[in-house]
Design a protein around this motif. Structure first.
Motif, PDB file in Angstrom:
ATOM      1  N   MET A   1       0.822  -1.207   0.000  1.00  0.00           N
ATOM      2  CA  MET A   1       0.000   0.000   0.000  1.00  0.00           C
ATOM      3  C   MET A   1       0.854   1.255   0.000  1.00  0.00           C
ATOM      4  N   LYS A   2       1.971   1.234   0.734  1.00  0.00           N
ATOM      5  CA  LYS A   2       2.844   2.400   0.785  1.00  0.00           C
ATOM      6  C   LYS A   2       3.433   2.695  -0.582  1.00  0.00           C
ATOM      7  N   ILE A   3       3.815   1.629  -1.308  1.00  0.00           N
ATOM      8  CA  ILE A   3       4.386   1.819  -2.646  1.00  0.00           C
ATOM      9  C   ILE A   3       3.350   2.438  -3.564  1.00  0.00           C
ATOM     10  N   THR A   4       2.134   1.894  -3.525  1.00  0.00           N
ATOM     11  CA  THR A   4       1.049   2.447  -4.350  1.00  0.00           C
ATOM     12  C   THR A   4       0.785   3.900  -4.002  1.00  0.00           C
ATOM     13  N   SER A   5       0.821   4.206  -2.708  1.00  0.00           N
ATOM     14  CA  SER A   5       0.586   5.585  -2.263  1.00  0.00           C
ATOM     15  C   SER A   5       1.649   6.526  -2.810  1.00  0.00           C
ATOM     16  N   LYS A   6       2.915   6.075  -2.787  1.00  0.00           N
ATOM     17  CA  LYS A   6       3.998   6.913  -3.312  1.00  0.00           C
ATOM     18  C   LYS A   6       3.851   7.126  -4.808  1.00  0.00           C
ATOM     19  N   ILE A   7       3.433   6.060  -5.537  1.00  0.00           N
ATOM     20  CA  ILE A   7       3.242   6.183  -6.977  1.00  0.00           C
ATOM     21  C   ILE A   7       2.126   7.179  -7.277  1.00  0.00           C
ATOM     22  N   ASN A   8       1.015   7.046  -6.525  1.00  0.00           N
ATOM     23  CA  ASN A   8      -0.098   7.966  -6.723  1.00  0.00           C
ATOM     24  C   ASN A   8       0.299   9.396  -6.421  1.00  0.00           C
ATOM     25  N   THR A   9       1.090   9.575  -5.367  1.00  0.00           N
ATOM     26  CA  THR A   9       1.569  10.910  -5.014  1.00  0.00           C
ATOM     27  C   THR A   9       2.439  11.475  -6.114  1.00  0.00           C
ATOM     28  N   SER A  10       3.311  10.622  -6.679  1.00  0.00           N
ATOM     29  CA  SER A  10       4.181  11.067  -7.766  1.00  0.00           C
ATOM     30  C   SER A  10       3.361  11.491  -8.971  1.00  0.00           C
ATOM     31  N   ILE A  11       2.326  10.691  -9.307  1.00  0.00           N
ATOM     32  CA  ILE A  11       1.481  11.006 -10.459  1.00  0.00           C
ATOM     33  C   ILE A  11       0.731  12.308 -10.234  1.00  0.00           C
ATOM     34  N   THR A  12       0.147  12.468  -9.048  1.00  0.00           N
ATOM     35  CA  THR A  12      -0.604  13.704  -8.784  1.00  0.00           C
ATOM     36  C   THR A  12       0.309  14.915  -8.722  1.00  0.00           C
ATOM     37  N   SER A  13       1.563  14.709  -8.303  1.00  0.00           N
ATOM     38  CA  SER A  13       2.527  15.823  -8.314  1.00  0.00           C
ATOM     39  C   SER A  13       2.807  16.274  -9.740  1.00  0.00           C
ATOM     40  N   ILE A  14       2.928  15.293 -10.637  1.00  0.00           N
ATOM     41  CA  ILE A  14       3.132  15.615 -12.048  1.00  0.00           C
ATOM     42  C   ILE A  14       1.907  16.331 -12.609  1.00  0.00           C
ATOM     43  N   LEU A  15       0.715  15.861 -12.232  1.00  0.00           N
ATOM     44  CA  LEU A  15      -0.517  16.519 -12.678  1.00  0.00           C
ATOM     45  C   LEU A  15      -0.565  17.960 -12.180  1.00  0.00           C
ATOM     46  N   LEU A 110      15.502  11.404 -17.643  1.00  0.00           N
ATOM     47  CA  LEU A 110      16.882  11.783 -17.341  1.00  0.00           C
ATOM     48  C   LEU A 110      17.103  11.849 -15.839  1.00  0.00           C
ATOM     49  N   TRP A 111      16.116  12.349 -15.125  1.00  0.00           N
ATOM     50  CA  TRP A 111      16.197  12.408 -13.666  1.00  0.00           C
ATOM     51  C   TRP A 111      16.373  11.003 -13.081  1.00  0.00           C
ATOM     52  N   LYS A 112      15.593  10.049 -13.575  1.00  0.00           N
ATOM     53  CA  LYS A 112      15.705   8.662 -13.096  1.00  0.00           C
ATOM     54  C   LYS A 112      17.063   8.077 -13.448  1.00  0.00           C
ATOM     55  N   GLU A 113      17.576   8.417 -14.627  1.00  0.00           N
ATOM     56  CA  GLU A 113      18.869   7.883 -15.059  1.00  0.00           C
ATOM     57  C   GLU A 113      20.002   8.448 -14.211  1.00  0.00           C
ATOM     58  N   ILE A 114      19.877   9.713 -13.816  1.00  0.00           N
ATOM     59  CA  ILE A 114      20.928  10.367 -13.038  1.00  0.00           C
ATOM     60  C   ILE A 114      20.860   9.980 -11.566  1.00  0.00           C
ATOM     61  N   THR A 115      19.646   9.959 -11.012  1.00  0.00           N
ATOM     62  CA  THR A 115      19.494   9.703  -9.569  1.00  0.00           C
ATOM     63  C   THR A 115      19.288   8.237  -9.246  1.00  0.00           C
ATOM     64  N   GLY A 116      18.881   7.439 -10.247  1.00  0.00           N
ATOM     65  CA  GLY A 116      18.613   6.031  -9.998  1.00  0.00           C
ATOM     66  C   GLY A 116      17.258   5.776  -9.371  1.00  0.00           C
ATOM     67  N   SER A 117      16.407   6.809  -9.337  1.00  0.00           N
ATOM     68  CA  SER A 117      15.100   6.661  -8.703  1.00  0.00           C
ATOM     69  C   SER A 117      14.081   7.584  -9.371  1.00  0.00           C
ATOM     70  N   LYS A 118      12.795   7.162  -9.319  1.00  0.00           N
ATOM     71  CA  LYS A 118      11.726   8.014  -9.831  1.00  0.00           C
ATOM     72  C   LYS A 118      11.261   9.022  -8.787  1.00  0.00           C
ATOM     73  N   ARG A 119      11.734   8.875  -7.571  1.00  0.00           N
ATOM     74  CA  ARG A 119      11.268   9.770  -6.508  1.00  0.00           C
ATOM     75  C   ARG A 119      11.619  11.221  -6.842  1.00  0.00           C
ATOM     76  N   ASN A 120      10.679  12.086  -6.625  1.00  0.00           N
ATOM     77  CA  ASN A 120      10.845  13.531  -6.903  1.00  0.00           C
ATOM     78  C   ASN A 120      11.004  13.837  -8.389  1.00  0.00           C
ATOM     79  N   ASN A 121      10.511  12.941  -9.252  1.00  0.00           N
ATOM     80  CA  ASN A 121      10.712  13.204 -10.680  1.00  0.00           C
ATOM     81  C   ASN A 121       9.903  14.396 -11.192  1.00  0.00           C
ATOM     82  N   ALA A 122       8.975  14.888 -10.381  1.00  0.00           N
ATOM     83  CA  ALA A 122       8.245  16.101 -10.758  1.00  0.00           C
ATOM     84  C   ALA A 122       9.013  17.359 -10.366  1.00  0.00           C
TER      85      ALA A 122
END
Length: 472
Positions: A1-15, A110-122
């Motif tokens: 659930m935490k992973i899903t929550s983080k993904i949803n947060t990332s998507i809504t941040s992009i929105l 590019l952010w994911k490639e540089i940092t190794g993570s999708k976190r904060n990609n917005a």
């Protein structure tokens, strides 16, 4: 659930970022009117879609049957959009904004490639749209818009070659740079400095071999074009003479070579202020030492600074400078600012998401909705050049497609008029005064008196522009 929550947060941040972006560009996105360079490029692209001119010799109007001096790749790509969607001005508007959505997607990759993570990609997207020229250019159909895509792809594939240790990514990097060159020319070459900066700062080996692969991959497609397509050689020579040699020796749009650096410093004010405010706010919760980037991030930041500046300083060679020439470097600096601020953002996100997760997501979606609505409200409205466009729409029905209209010599530098008439009805405005059937002038008493003996004014209820017809 935490992973899903983080993904949803990332998507809504992009929105949320998309929503803010749409809110800012809403006055100009779906309304009519555009910066003159973008209108010229749209006119050439539309003509190409109708079989007027060729890829290597685009057509603008009867006075400029060969629109040379700019590499033609953007015209060719945009002409495909005109073929598919028709001749509406929405085509170039949507094409222009689409290039920024694509660039935004590449920035996240590019952010994911540089940092190794999708976190904060917005986060880099947030800093990116804080550069005033980014939101301005997004609706103005500039060559830099498309070139930025190829530049970002070249940088992305370089970091992929580092992370995956695959040399074929270097080949793709070179091809992307050559595509950027075919879009705008030499300004697309600055990513060639990236391997040097990266390998010096990270003390990696194989610099010469990597450079050999990249340079060959950049040059060979262009050499192949020269061998197979003679028109490319002619097009390149014209570009070299008009934009490069003449641009350096004779053309001037600024008073000092330092203008472009001054403009760059102006553009980064907002991102820097955001960073300063963020640091000041987070320091209330954490010690400064806990906010510093790790060693890898510090090195990457240094690489990005050097790479970004390598896209700025070469522009000082010429006195022909415009602020939007800086567009390709802004994504680089947005990633840079995001890397510096990421530790602080993580602190804030943890505090906010735990307590106000649903509220934050709702606000993000609300902002997107507002942005979409604001854009849709501008449909069928005129934004830029309202007075001129209002008159042009009253004048166009009187004129035949592909006709030539006389204008007074004092209007020789009214580039916007030339662009709109060519874009909307392939009408050529001629200052050489060959006394064509129709005459177009500004609503000025001296000009009216100058031509009333030979021409009669048509009653079209226009305010800024007046159309005359030769007396019989």
């Amino acid at each position: 659930m935490k992973i899903t929550s983080k993904i949803n947060t990332s998507i809504t941040s992009i929105l949320f970022i998309i929503g803010v972006f749409l809110c800012v560009i809403s006055p100009n996105f779906l309304s009519e009117g555009m910066f003159q360079d973008g209108i010229y490029y749209a006119a050439v692209s539309k003509n190409l879609s109708h079989g007027l001119g060729t890829f290597w010799k685009p057509y603008f109007n009867e006075m400029v049957p060969e629109f040379l001096g700019c590499p033609p790749l953007m015209f060719g790509i945009q002409s495909i959009f005109f073929n598919i969607f028709g001749d509406s001005f929405y085509v170039e508007k949507c094409f222009s904004v689409l290039t920024f959505f694509i660039s935004g997607l590449i920035i996240m990759l590019l952010w994911k490639e540089i940092t190794g993570s999708k976190r904060n990609n917005a986060l880099p997207l947030l800093f990116w749209i804080c550069f005033p020229l980014v939101t301005w250019a997004s609706t103005n159909n500039l060559l830099e818009n498309l070139m930025t895509i190829f530049i970002l792809l070249s940088i992305l594939f370089y970091f992929k070659s580092i992370n995956k240790n695959k040399n074929w990514f270097l080949i793709v990097m070179g091809i992307m740079i050559s595509l950027g060159f075919l879009t705008k020319g030499f300004p697309a070459l600055f990513p060639l400095a990236l391997p040097l900066f990266y390998q010096i700062i990270f003390k990696r080996k194989h610099l010469i071999m990597n450079y050999l692969i990249i340079i060959l991959s950049t040059i060979l497609p262009l050499i192949l074009l020269m061998m197979v397509v003679p028109q490319f050689t002619e097009s390149f020579k014209t570009y070299l003479n008009i934009q490069v040699i003449d641009g350096i020796l004779n053309q001037s749009t600024v008073a000092t070579r330092w203008y472009i650096l001054y403009k760059f410093l102006q553009e980064i004010i907002i991102p820097v202020l955001i960073l300063v405010v963020l640091i000041a706010f987070v320091l209330k919760f954490k010690n400064i030492k806990t906010l510093l980037p790790d060693t890898y991030s510090k090195k990457i930041v240094l690489v990005l600074i050097l790479l970004g500046l390598s896209g700025v300083f070469p522009l000082m060679i010429s006195m022909k400078q415009r602020g939007f020439y800086l567009l390709p470097v802004f994504p680089i600096f947005s990633i840079l600012f995001a890397m510096i601020s990421a530790p602080m953002i993580n602190i804030l996100k943890d505090k906010i998401e735990n307590k106000y997760s649903i509220l934050v997501k709702s606000i993000n979606i609300l902002v997107l909705t507002i942005g979409v609505v604001l854009c849709l409200l501008q449909i069928n409205k005129i934004g830029r050049d309202k007075d001129i466009l209002t008159d042009i729409y009253k004048i166009l029905p009187e004129l035949e497609t592909h006709s030539i209209v006389s204008i007074d010599s004092s209007m020789h530098y009214e580039w916007t008029l030339f662009a709109y008439f060519a874009r909307y009805k392939n009408i050529t405005l001629d200052t050489k005064w060959k006394k064509y059937e129709y005459l177009l002038i500004f609503n000025d008493k001296k000009l009216i008196d100058k031509y009333t003996d030979e021409y009669e004014l048509l009653s079209l209820d226009t305010n800024t522009l007046l159309l005359f017809r030769q007396k019989e």
